[in-house]
Design an enzyme around this catalytic site. Structure first.
Site, PDB file in Angstrom:
ATOM      1  N   ARG A 150      44.484  33.219 147.096  1.00 24.58           N
ATOM      2  CA  ARG A 150      44.850  34.176 148.149  1.00 24.58           C
ATOM      3  C   ARG A 150      46.221  34.786 147.912  1.00 24.58           C
ATOM      4  O   ARG A 150      46.407  35.991 148.048  1.00 24.58           O
ATOM      5  CB  ARG A 150      44.784  33.528 149.526  1.00 24.58           C
ATOM      6  CG  ARG A 150      43.360  33.256 149.987  1.00 24.58           C
ATOM      7  CD  ARG A 150      43.330  32.605 151.341  1.00 24.58           C
ATOM      8  NE  ARG A 150      44.081  31.352 151.299  1.00 24.58           N
ATOM      9  CZ  ARG A 150      44.640  30.766 152.340  1.00 24.58           C
ATOM     10  NH1 ARG A 150      44.547  31.297 153.535  1.00 24.58           N
ATOM     11  NH2 ARG A 150      45.282  29.633 152.210  1.00 24.58           N
TER      12      ARG A 150
ATOM     13  N   ASN B 161      39.959  32.499 152.739  1.00 25.92           N
ATOM     14  CA  ASN B 161      39.028  31.489 152.254  1.00 25.92           C
ATOM     15  C   ASN B 161      37.827  31.432 153.180  1.00 25.92           C
ATOM     16  O   ASN B 161      37.948  31.691 154.383  1.00 25.92           O
ATOM     17  CB  ASN B 161      39.686  30.107 152.216  1.00 25.92           C
ATOM     18  CG  ASN B 161      40.671  29.962 151.088  1.00 25.92           C
ATOM     19  OD1 ASN B 161      40.624  30.677 150.096  1.00 25.92           O
ATOM     20  ND2 ASN B 161      41.582  29.008 151.219  1.00 25.92           N
TER      21      ASN B 161
END
Length: 92
Positions: A18, A36
């Site tokens: 990320r 996620n």
């Protein structure tokens, strides 16, 4: 302007995917978000000029050094608010 929703699978959680996505998207001038998923994948929305979004999708095939990407799929998505930058979102 192009907007796509992408799903990245493989070893992509717990490897700074990320954070890497946020940095890479900002460097390419791409807006959107990344998060996620509970199934172990990473989901993202990328919006920007078609060439920049294409470069972002290509970069996702590699990801950060610790990642092992097995698949990147994407589909068109509704436009985001223009100029929103790029952020990380909570897991869903």
């Amino acid at each position: 302007m192009t907007t796509v929703r992408a799903r990245i699978t493989g070893r992509v959680q717990g490897v700074w995917f990320r954070g890497w996505t946020e940095e890479t998207a900002r460097s390419l001038g791409v807006d959107g978000w990344v998060r996620n998923r509970a199934d172990g994948s990473v989901e993202a929305v990328f919006q920007g000029p078609p060439d920049a979004v294409g470069r972002m999708l290509s970069a996702c095939h590699e990801g950060p050094p610790a990642a092992k990407v097995t698949q990147v799929s994407h589909e068109p998505a509704p436009p985001l608010d223009a100029g929103g930058g790029f952020i990380q979102c909570a897991t869903v």
